[in-house]
Design a protein around this motif. Structure first.
Motif, PDB file in Angstrom:
ATOM      1  N   HIS A 133      35.629  43.460  44.518  1.00 52.18           N
ATOM      2  CA  HIS A 133      36.486  42.698  43.460  1.00 52.18           C
ATOM      3  C   HIS A 133      35.693  42.235  42.414  1.00 52.18           C
ATOM      4  CE1 HIS A 133      39.712  42.146  46.180  1.00 52.18           C
ATOM      5  NE2 HIS A 133      39.043  41.711  47.423  1.00 52.18           N
ATOM      6  N   ARG A 134      34.262  41.955  42.697  1.00 52.46           N
ATOM      7  CA  ARG A 134      33.140  41.541  41.634  1.00 52.46           C
ATOM      8  C   ARG A 134      33.560  40.525  41.044  1.00 52.46           C
ATOM      9  NH1 ARG A 134      29.402  45.140  40.553  1.00 52.46           N
ATOM     10  NH2 ARG A 134      29.150  44.378  38.672  1.00 52.46           N
ATOM     11  N   ARG A 135      34.182  39.390  41.973  1.00 52.07           N
ATOM     12  CA  ARG A 135      34.482  38.167  41.483  1.00 52.07           C
ATOM     13  C   ARG A 135      34.262  37.065  42.416  1.00 52.07           C
ATOM     14  NH1 ARG A 135      39.537  37.034  38.565  1.00 52.07           N
ATOM     15  NH2 ARG A 135      40.197  39.244  39.537  1.00 52.07           N
ATOM     16  N   VAL A 136      33.813  36.015  42.017  1.00 52.29           N
ATOM     17  CA  VAL A 136      33.246  34.794  42.506  1.00 52.29           C
ATOM     18  C   VAL A 136      34.235  33.676  42.073  1.00 52.29           C
ATOM     19  CG1 VAL A 136      31.689  32.819  43.135  1.00 52.29           C
ATOM     20  CG2 VAL A 136      30.894  35.411  42.616  1.00 52.29           C
ATOM     21  N   VAL A 137      34.885  32.991  42.974  1.00 49.51           N
ATOM     22  CA  VAL A 137      35.943  31.861  42.691  1.00 49.51           C
ATOM     23  C   VAL A 137      35.230  30.622  43.222  1.00 49.51           C
ATOM     24  CG1 VAL A 137      38.249  31.001  43.424  1.00 49.51           C
ATOM     25  CG2 VAL A 137      37.832  33.410  43.121  1.00 49.51           C
ATOM     26  N   VAL A 138      35.347  29.616  42.148  1.00 53.65           N
ATOM     27  CA  VAL A 138      34.776  28.275  42.700  1.00 53.65           C
ATOM     28  C   VAL A 138      35.859  27.095  42.373  1.00 53.65           C
ATOM     29  CG1 VAL A 138      33.764  27.829  40.344  1.00 53.65           C
ATOM     30  CG2 VAL A 138      33.015  26.511  42.148  1.00 53.65           C
ATOM     31  N   SER A 158      25.978  35.223  38.508  1.00 52.30           N
ATOM     32  CA  SER A 158      25.022  35.944  37.609  1.00 52.30           C
ATOM     33  C   SER A 158      24.234  36.967  38.606  1.00 52.30           C
ATOM     34  CB  SER A 158      23.791  34.927  37.176  1.00 52.30           C
ATOM     35  OG  SER A 158      22.969  35.566  36.443  1.00 52.30           O
ATOM     36  N   LEU A 159      23.637  36.823  39.808  1.00 53.10           N
ATOM     37  CA  LEU A 159      22.863  37.486  40.367  1.00 53.10           C
ATOM     38  C   LEU A 159      23.801  38.754  40.921  1.00 53.10           C
ATOM     39  CD1 LEU A 159      21.030  35.121  42.673  1.00 53.10           C
ATOM     40  CD2 LEU A 159      20.105  36.650  41.151  1.00 53.10           C
ATOM     41  N   ARG A 160      25.275  38.576  41.089  1.00 52.10           N
ATOM     42  CA  ARG A 160      25.805  39.633  41.689  1.00 52.10           C
ATOM     43  C   ARG A 160      26.625  40.417  40.117  1.00 52.10           C
ATOM     44  NH1 ARG A 160      25.240  35.899  45.326  1.00 52.10           N
ATOM     45  NH2 ARG A 160      25.562  36.500  47.564  1.00 52.10           N
ATOM     46  N   LYS A 161      26.367  39.804  39.207  1.00 47.34           N
ATOM     47  CA  LYS A 161      26.882  40.703  38.017  1.00 47.34           C
ATOM     48  C   LYS A 161      28.406  40.483  38.496  1.00 47.34           C
ATOM     49  CE  LYS A 161      22.740  43.527  36.636  1.00 47.34           C
ATOM     50  NZ  LYS A 161      22.035  42.756  37.415  1.00 47.34           N
ATOM     51  N   ALA A 162      29.183  39.558  38.693  1.00 47.07           N
ATOM     52  CA  ALA A 162      30.508  39.627  39.061  1.00 47.07           C
ATOM     53  C   ALA A 162      30.965  38.632  38.167  1.00 47.07           C
ATOM     54  CB  ALA A 162      30.844  38.773  40.357  1.00 47.07           C
ATOM     55  N   ARG A 163      32.488  38.563  38.037  1.00 46.70           N
ATOM     56  CA  ARG A 163      32.909  37.637  37.029  1.00 46.70           C
ATOM     57  C   ARG A 163      33.229  36.147  37.812  1.00 46.70           C
ATOM     58  NH1 ARG A 163      38.303  41.021  36.764  1.00 46.70           N
ATOM     59  NH2 ARG A 163      37.592  41.682  38.689  1.00 46.70           N
ATOM     60  N   TYR A 208      24.157  30.616  31.744  1.00 45.04           N
ATOM     61  CA  TYR A 208      24.417  31.802  32.045  1.00 45.04           C
ATOM     62  C   TYR A 208      25.306  32.571  31.235  1.00 45.04           C
ATOM     63  CZ  TYR A 208      22.733  30.043  36.558  1.00 45.04           C
ATOM     64  OH  TYR A 208      22.027  29.463  37.537  1.00 45.04           O
ATOM     65  N   PRO A 209      24.937  32.838  29.893  1.00 39.02           N
ATOM     66  CA  PRO A 209      25.445  33.413  28.766  1.00 39.02           C
ATOM     67  C   PRO A 209      26.235  34.695  29.101  1.00 39.02           C
ATOM     68  CG  PRO A 209      23.259  33.634  28.124  1.00 39.02           C
ATOM     69  CD  PRO A 209      23.370  32.910  29.442  1.00 39.02           C
ATOM     70  N   ALA A 210      25.755  35.463  30.185  1.00 38.74           N
ATOM     71  CA  ALA A 210      25.994  36.966  30.572  1.00 38.74           C
ATOM     72  C   ALA A 210      27.258  36.979  31.501  1.00 38.74           C
ATOM     73  CB  ALA A 210      24.972  37.635  31.074  1.00 38.74           C
ATOM     74  N   VAL A 211      27.470  35.650  32.081  1.00 37.60           N
ATOM     75  CA  VAL A 211      28.609  35.656  33.122  1.00 37.60           C
ATOM     76  C   VAL A 211      29.841  35.388  32.512  1.00 37.60           C
ATOM     77  CG1 VAL A 211      29.654  34.118  34.988  1.00 37.60           C
ATOM     78  CG2 VAL A 211      26.999  34.558  34.948  1.00 37.60           C
ATOM     79  N   GLU A 212      30.675  36.182  32.732  1.00 38.11           N
ATOM     80  CA  GLU A 212      32.309  36.384  32.347  1.00 38.11           C
ATOM     81  C   GLU A 212      32.919  35.237  33.203  1.00 38.11           C
ATOM     82  OE1 GLU A 212      36.265  39.193  32.270  1.00 38.11           O
ATOM     83  OE2 GLU A 212      33.982  39.925  32.480  1.00 38.11           O
ATOM     84  N   VAL A 213      33.467  34.285  32.328  1.00 40.76           N
ATOM     85  CA  VAL A 213      34.025  33.287  33.008  1.00 40.76           C
ATOM     86  C   VAL A 213      35.423  33.139  32.543  1.00 40.76           C
ATOM     87  CG1 VAL A 213      34.007  30.591  33.512  1.00 40.76           C
ATOM     88  CG2 VAL A 213      31.816  31.922  32.952  1.00 40.76           C
ATOM     89  N   THR A 214      36.468  32.930  33.856  1.00 41.64           N
ATOM     90  CA  THR A 214      37.833  32.704  33.394  1.00 41.64           C
ATOM     91  C   THR A 214      38.172  31.265  34.027  1.00 41.64           C
ATOM     92  OG1 THR A 214      38.566  33.535  35.199  1.00 41.64           O
ATOM     93  CG2 THR A 214      38.501  34.965  33.379  1.00 41.64           C
TER      94      THR A 214
END
Length: 278
Positions: A133-138, A158-163, A208-214
């Motif tokens: 999924h390459r997705r972390v949900v919080v 960030s560590l997992r290169k996940a959204r 964490y500017p490289a993390v894609e956030v929705t």
């Protein structure tokens, strides 16, 4: 990082999944993996315990040859008590959802529940391991506990290169606070929640500017929204208690429910205790 990731093992299939998850996380964080098996007071249990930790250590080292792995076989203590104590100097504690001796359809064992409720570091409960999924949900609700969860979630993504999917569930207050003659405007309340969410995550976006956030601002109860989101995530991160929790409760109702029914591993995070002045 000097603090280890601690994983409890008991020879069960779920603890093996917890071990795999913990070893991967330790490799990502470049920290030590500490494998713990609390020896029960049963004849020959020490020999069995040695076999359990030896097998677990071999699995972790085979998967991650450069990973530093240590083991512990404490005796004469309760598993939950020992692991809560370990949490005081651990980066995280990882446990399977239910170990040996679980009953019927109980998804979450008593040890996992006690540790998740009382540990001073993040606790990850692993029932199902999901990948791809390459997705972390919080979950975020503006509380100090969700602020700690957001910190952990941004780092994990960030560590997992996940959204990173930030979920904020809200509902109209009932009765309105304070009581008013005019019904509250849902659009205005939604804007207020959106502003609060932006303020809560603004600094982390910069960090964490490289993390894609929705951002998902959903007018619904938190439990069904987060349960559904876990279907498409590799990790769900929650504060141990939310804004509406009762003081003194170890776990809030949302965290308690998701620990049982999430479709992916769940990290329960609470604010780190303030250091005691010397």
């Amino acid at each position: 990082m000097t603090e280890p990731i601690v994983v409890g093992v008991d020879g069960s299939g779920r603890s093996l999944r917890a071990l795999v998850w913990a070893a991967h996380s330790a490799a990502l964080h470049h920290c030590r993996l500490k494998i713990v098996h609390v020896v029960p007071r049963v004849k020959h249990s020490l020999l069995t315990g040695r076999d359990i930790v030896a097998e677990a250590a071999a699995i972790a080292r085979e998967a991650y040859p450069d990973l530093e792995v240590t083991t512990a076989l404490p005796e004469g203590t309760l598993p939950a008590r020992f692991l809560v104590k370990e949490s005081g100097h651990a980066h995280a504690v990882v446990l399977g959802a239910q170990g040996v001796g679980g009953f019927g359809n109980l998804v979450l064992g008593s040890v996992s529940l006690q540790v998740a409720g009382h540990a001073s570091c993040p606790v990850i409960i692993v029932n199902h391991i999901t990948t791809g999924h390459r997705r972390v949900v919080v979950g975020a609700d503006g509380s100090p506990h969700s602020t700690a969860a957001l910190d952990y979630a941004f780092q994990a993504a960030s560590l997992r290169k996940a959204r990173l999917q930030v979920v904020h569930a809200w509902s109209l207050p009932y009765p309105p606070e304070p009581p008013v003659l005019i019904d509250p405007d849902p659009d205005e309340i939604a804007k207020k929640h959106q502003q609060e969410l932006e303020e809560q995550i603004g600094g982390l976006r910069k960090q964490y500017p490289a993390v894609e956030v929705t951002e998902d601002l959903v007018r619904d109860a938190a439990i069904p929204v987060l349960t559904h989101a876990s279907d498409r995530a590799d990790l769900l991160v929650l504060g141990s208690r939310g804004r509406g929790g009762f003081h003194g409760l170890a776990l809030g109702s949302v965290s308690h429910h998701l620990l049982h029914f999430s479709a992916c591993p769940v990290a329960v995070v609470r604010p780190r205790p303030e250091p005691t002045p010397a």
